[in-house]
Write an enzyme that holds these catalytic residues in place. Structure first.
Site, PDB file in Angstrom:
ATOM      1  N   LYS A   1      -3.119  -0.193  14.290  1.00  0.00           N
ATOM      2  CA  LYS A   1      -1.876  -0.338  13.523  1.00  0.00           C
ATOM      3  C   LYS A   1      -1.189   1.020  13.319  1.00  0.00           C
ATOM      4  O   LYS A   1       0.003   1.186  13.589  1.00  0.00           O
ATOM      5  CB  LYS A   1      -2.209  -0.984  12.170  1.00  0.00           C
ATOM      6  CG  LYS A   1      -1.110  -0.938  11.154  1.00  0.00           C
ATOM      7  CD  LYS A   1       0.053  -1.817  11.553  1.00  0.00           C
ATOM      8  CE  LYS A   1       1.246  -1.570  10.654  1.00  0.00           C
ATOM      9  NZ  LYS A   1       2.255  -2.571  10.747  1.00  0.00           N
TER      10      LYS A   1
ATOM     11  N   ARG B   1       8.518  -6.660  12.745  1.00  0.00           N
ATOM     12  CA  ARG B   1       9.692  -5.857  12.405  1.00  0.00           C
ATOM     13  C   ARG B   1      10.473  -6.570  11.319  1.00  0.00           C
ATOM     14  O   ARG B   1      10.697  -7.785  11.427  1.00  0.00           O
ATOM     15  CB  ARG B   1      10.611  -5.701  13.615  1.00  0.00           C
ATOM     16  CG  ARG B   1      10.087  -4.794  14.692  1.00  0.00           C
ATOM     17  CD  ARG B   1      10.866  -4.978  15.969  1.00  0.00           C
ATOM     18  NE  ARG B   1      10.728  -6.352  16.458  1.00  0.00           N
ATOM     19  CZ  ARG B   1      11.343  -6.835  17.532  1.00  0.00           C
ATOM     20  NH1 ARG B   1      12.174  -6.083  18.217  1.00  0.00           N
ATOM     21  NH2 ARG B   1      11.155  -8.077  17.924  1.00  0.00           N
TER      22      ARG B   1
ATOM     23  N   THR C   1       0.887  -1.182   0.000  1.00  0.00           N
ATOM     24  CA  THR C   1       0.000   0.000   0.000  1.00  0.00           C
ATOM     25  C   THR C   1       0.915   1.219   0.000  1.00  0.00           C
ATOM     26  O   THR C   1       1.080   1.873   1.026  1.00  0.00           O
ATOM     27  CB  THR C   1      -0.912   0.015   1.245  1.00  0.00           C
ATOM     28  OG1 THR C   1      -0.096  -0.168   2.413  1.00  0.00           O
ATOM     29  CG2 THR C   1      -1.948  -1.083   1.194  1.00  0.00           C
TER      30      THR C   1
ATOM     31  N   CYS D   1       7.778   1.412   6.505  1.00  0.00           N
ATOM     32  CA  CYS D   1       6.566   1.528   7.321  1.00  0.00           C
ATOM     33  C   CYS D   1       6.404   2.891   7.997  1.00  0.00           C
ATOM     34  O   CYS D   1       5.430   3.596   7.729  1.00  0.00           O
ATOM     35  CB  CYS D   1       6.563   0.431   8.374  1.00  0.00           C
ATOM     36  SG  CYS D   1       6.745  -1.198   7.648  1.00  0.00           S
TER      37      CYS D   1
HETATM   38  C1  UGA Z   1       8.025  -1.256  12.129  1.00  0.00           C
HETATM   39  C2  UGA Z   1       7.365  -1.660  13.454  1.00  0.00           C
HETATM   40  O1  UGA Z   1       8.355  -1.789  14.478  1.00  0.00           O
HETATM   41  C3  UGA Z   1       6.615  -3.000  13.322  1.00  0.00           C
HETATM   42  O2  UGA Z   1       5.919  -3.287  14.521  1.00  0.00           O
HETATM   43  C4  UGA Z   1       5.617  -2.870  12.174  1.00  0.00           C
HETATM   44  O3  UGA Z   1       4.904  -4.071  11.956  1.00  0.00           O
HETATM   45  C5  UGA Z   1       6.349  -2.503  10.895  1.00  0.00           C
HETATM   46  O4  UGA Z   1       7.030  -1.252  11.100  1.00  0.00           O
HETATM   47  C6  UGA Z   1       5.322  -2.368   9.801  1.00  0.00           C
HETATM   48  O5  UGA Z   1       4.475  -1.484   9.881  1.00  0.00           O
HETATM   49  O6  UGA Z   1       5.242  -3.259   8.935  1.00  0.00           O
HETATM   50  P1  UGA Z   1      10.314  -1.859  10.877  1.00  0.00           P
HETATM   51  O7  UGA Z   1       9.923  -0.851   9.846  1.00  0.00           O
HETATM   52  O8  UGA Z   1      10.845  -3.171  10.447  1.00  0.00           O
HETATM   53  O9  UGA Z   1       9.048  -2.194  11.833  1.00  0.00           O
HETATM   54  O10 UGA Z   1      11.426  -1.160  11.728  1.00  0.00           O
HETATM   55  P2  UGA Z   1      11.709  -0.763  13.254  1.00  0.00           P
HETATM   56  O11 UGA Z   1      12.615  -1.755  13.847  1.00  0.00           O
HETATM   57  O12 UGA Z   1      10.453  -0.455  13.975  1.00  0.00           O
HETATM   58  O13 UGA Z   1      12.521   0.592  13.030  1.00  0.00           O
HETATM   59  C7  UGA Z   1      11.943   1.684  12.310  1.00  0.00           C
HETATM   60  C8  UGA Z   1      12.929   2.815  12.158  1.00  0.00           C
HETATM   61  O14 UGA Z   1      13.139   3.480  13.403  1.00  0.00           O
HETATM   62  C9  UGA Z   1      14.308   2.387  11.673  1.00  0.00           C
HETATM   63  O15 UGA Z   1      14.788   3.338  10.752  1.00  0.00           O
HETATM   64  C10 UGA Z   1      15.153   2.371  12.935  1.00  0.00           C
HETATM   65  O16 UGA Z   1      16.511   2.572  12.699  1.00  0.00           O
HETATM   66  C11 UGA Z   1      14.535   3.549  13.690  1.00  0.00           C
HETATM   67  N1  UGA Z   1      14.721   3.456  15.152  1.00  0.00           N
HETATM   68  C12 UGA Z   1      14.094   2.481  15.864  1.00  0.00           C
HETATM   69  C13 UGA Z   1      15.548   4.371  15.787  1.00  0.00           C
HETATM   70  O17 UGA Z   1      16.135   5.275  15.153  1.00  0.00           O
HETATM   71  N2  UGA Z   1      15.676   4.301  17.142  1.00  0.00           N
HETATM   72  C14 UGA Z   1      15.045   3.354  17.879  1.00  0.00           C
HETATM   73  O18 UGA Z   1      15.211   3.355  19.125  1.00  0.00           O
HETATM   74  C15 UGA Z   1      14.250   2.420  17.223  1.00  0.00           C
END
Ligand code: UGA
Length: 431
Positions: free
Chosen positions: A204, A154, A86, A260
């Protein structure tokens, strides 16, 4: 149960492999015949921990198969999951055209008791939207049941998150169908929340937007720490001990990215605008995030000690976070592009996505290891927190560089140790 999964991206593939692992008969469909062919041979096209083993297990047990085209998978399924993309439309809204297309394709072949489940991240109202499309495209009204079952996976840890979720959310008007969807997860130990479709869809977006808010909040605190000589690491630990706050998502960095958060935050802002609500808090989350990319570029400029057009920069890490090969909306790419636009020579290394990034940004000089990327550099910009970068031979890095300066945008390294090794070190919000 017999399950069809439409879409073999990271959500669809993980859902398919995990449901087969839980004992269901799963047919996973994609429109890309080459991808399907590879999957039939057990070749997994994405980097996802544990997924190849589960797909191999599903293929061997014959509980998992791959087909081309949604109708082939949907025609005998009790439950049909929509796991298609999407993407973000021009106005920030989620583009539902793939969801619509699949709904139209499967409408004529659905069995009378089939439940169609939206797992793609779709805006509030999409359950109704799918109901409408199915009706228009030939499913008898009395046979239409649509539910929302958002994913919280994730990337990189999707298999773990599927099998060990914090919660399972099912949004459905019909309680009996909600129970049937919940039965798919028998064997998974997690609370199941059954609610109405609009609330499930909002859960979500609210979850992703809240996590993005946490990231922008700690980035803003990190920036303030730099101004008042505090250390954000100490601050985050001190905050995290408060159980109401927790330790997770308090790591400052170059801003959030991936397929995401940026898209879902934009879509929620679009929903708010449409609903006449001025969601200024979330505007601020986006502003901090965009500003954070630029702050890292500024740190690199300062560390270079010369105009960027005369500088050589080594970029370590190109994916949006570690343990994935996904480059979508990666802050590293935004930063690398800015450095190139400012006239710097940029040599980059990434353990999983170097080649793909090189194809996306031809001016980027992609090297096969971090040492080659660092040779002759004025600054190393560490942009993705790959574990291997922590354990490099930094003596070797220092001697290879023209000037031993490092901008650690992920606070991966120990500042004192790096300074002892002779580097000019700057992290994010750290002393
Ligand atoms: C995220 C959500 O964590 C999942 O629960 C969700 O299902 C998914 O999106 C989705 O909607 O499909 P993801 O995109 O794999 O998962 O990545 P995250 O691990 O959540 O990190 C997202 C971003 O935030 C990354 O760029 C990461 O580097 C950043 N981040 C995360 C930080 O800069 N600091 C943090 O403490 C945590």
């Amino acid at each position: 149960m017999s399950v069809a999964i439409v879409g073999a991206g990271y959500v669809g593939l993980t859902t398919a492999a995990c449901l087969a692992h839980l004992g269901h008969e799963v047919v996973c469909a994609d429109i890309d015949s080459e991808r399907v062919e590879r999957l039939r041979k057990g070749e997994v096209p994405i980097l996802e921990d544990g997924l190849p083993a589960l797909i191999a297990e599903g293929l061997a047990s014959k509980r998992l198969s791959f087909v081309v085209g949604a109708p082939v998978a949907a025609r005998s399924a009790e439950i049909v999951f929509l796991c298609v993309q999407t993407p973000q439309g021009a106005d920030g809204a989620a583009d539902l055209s793939y969801v619509e297309q699949v709904a139209r394709e499967i409408a004529p072949v659905l069995t009378p008791k089939a439940i169609v489940v939206n797992k793609s991240t779709v805006p509030v109202g999409s359950t109704r939207f799918v109901q409408r499309v199915l009706a228009e495209a030939g499913t008898p009204r009395e046979h239409i049941t649509v539910a929302s079952n958002p994913e919280f996976l994730r990337e990189g840890q999707a298999v773990h998150d599927f099998l060990h979720p914090d919660r399972i959310v099912i949004g459905c008007e019909d309680p009996e169908s909600a129970v049937r969807v919940s039965e798919l997860y028998r064997g998974v130990n997690a609370p199941v929340l059954v609610t109405d479709p609009a609330s499930a869809e909002m859960i979500k977006y609210a979850s992703n937007a809240f996590l993005a808010t946490k990231v922008s909040f700690i980035n803003a605190i990190a920036n303030l720490c730099e101004a008042v000589d505090a250390d954000v690491r100490e601050v985050a630990i001190g905050m995290g001990y408060d159980a109401r706050i927790g330790f997770q998502f308090l790591h400052p960095g170059p801003g959030f990215g991936g397929s995401c958060f940026p898209k879902d935050v934009a879509a929620l802002l679009h929903t708010a605008r449409e609903a006449g609500y001025d969601f200024r808090l979330l505007d601020g989350v986006v502003d901090v995030n965009v500003g954070q990319h630029q702050r890292i570029v500024d740190k690199v400029r300062v560390a270079a000690g010369k105009p960027l057009e005369e500088a050589q920069i080594a970029v370590w890490g190109l994916t949006f976070k570690a343990d994935t090969d996904d480059l979508r909306d990666s802050p590293s790419l935004v930063i690398a592009r800015s450095l190139l636009e400012a006239g710097a020579v940029v040599r980059a290394y990434d353990p999983a996505a170097g080649e793909t990034a090189g194809a996306l940004i031809p001016a980027l000089d992609v090297r096969p290891d971090p040492y080659e990327a660092s040779a002759g550099a004025d600054v190393v910009a560490l942009l993705t927190e790959w574990e291997e970068l922590r354990w490099l031979d930094f003596e070797r890095v220092r001697t290879l560089m023209r000037r031993p300066a490092i901008v650690d945008a992920r606070n991966l390294l120990d500042p004192a140790a790096m300074r002892r090794r002779g580097f000019e070190y700057s992290g994010v919000g750290r002393r």
